[in-house]
Design an enzyme around this catalytic site. Structure first.
Site: not given
Ligand code: PGA
Length: 249
Positions: A11, A13, A95, A97, A165, A171, A212
């Site tokens: 992803n 983003k 997602h 976000e 998630e 993040g 992780s």
């Molecule tokens: P991250 O994000 O691996 O940067 O923690 C995962 C995601 O939002 O799909």
């Protein structure tokens, strides 16, 4: 060993530009990737066409969002029909976000899921609890409720991947242990079994997303019986994404 094919999504983003994404695409195109693993990269909408034209066909491409109808007066939105027209096969929906920064409701996410599937796009549908919800002991209620609204809008589960998630691990540098991930994945699969069917529960890929996945324990995570791959954020923009893809075999 389950018969479910591992699925690793990247992803990206709202990151990258033609130059940096072009370099990443070169890295992916020339990498030796485990063909037992399905790989899909989620690109910013303005670059979907560019990415699809450059990325090797063995790697799928996903939009990161879309709207719930084919066309119309919805300034700034893109439709599944447009996504398909660019040769894209997948969409990431729900997602955290989208839920928490842009205020998308379960209901809207459900409508998007229904319309994407009707439009013959695959859906990576995300669920996950916040830190407050986990600490309040409501993780199960939250992910079951989110999954129910998604499930109410799915007729054909062969085109759906479920991504768990936990919001607190996205993040943030906080890591869910393989046990913590497995616990929720197992419960989610149990929910699918109890509320839908054995066939759906046995076949739907439930992938794990959160920081992780990059902290050197993706092998351990992928070894959990109910973890069928990853949705990777930040690390999917780096060459180590290749290691994550190959570590999950
Ligand atoms: P991250 O994000 O691996 O940067 O923690 C995962 C995601 O939002 O799909």
């Amino acid at each position: 060993m389950s018969s479910r094919k591992l699925f690793v999504g990247g992803n990206w983003k709202m990151n990258g530009d033609k130059e940096s994404l072009g370099e990443l695409i070169m890295t992916l195109n020339t990498a030796s990737l485990n063909d037992e693993t399905e790989v899909v990269c989620g690109a910013p909408s303005i670059y979907l066409d560019y990415v699809r034209s450059k990325l090797d066909q063995r790697i799928g491409v996903a939009a990161q969002n879309c709207y719930k109808v084919p066309k119309g007066a919805f300034t700034g939105e893109i439709s599944p029909a447009m996504i398909k027209d660019c040769g894209i096969e997948w969409v990431i929906l729900g997602h955290s976000e989208r839920r928490h920064v842009f205020g998308e409701s379960d209901e809207l996410i459900g409508q998007k899921v229904a319309h994407c599937l009707e439009s013959d796009l695959g859906v990576i549908a995300c669920v996950g609890e916040t830190l407050e919800e986990r600490e309040a002991g409501t993780t199960e209620d939250v992910v079951f409720e989110q999954t129910k609204v998604i499930a109410d809008n799915v007729k054909d589960w062969t085109r759906v991947v479920l991504a768990y998630e936990p919001v607190w691990a996205i993040g943030t540098g906080k890591t869910a242990t393989p046990d913590q991930a497995q616990e929720v994945h197992e419960k989610l699969r149990g929910w699918l079994r109890a509320n839908l069917s054995d066939a759906v529960a046995d076949s739907v890929r439930i992938i794990y997303g959160g920081e992780s996945a990059v902290f050197g324990n993706c092998k351990e995570l992928a070894a959990q019986p109910d973890v069928d791959g990853f949705l990777v954020g930040g690390a999917s923009l780096k060459p180590e994404f290749v290691d994550i893809i190959n570590a999950s075999s």
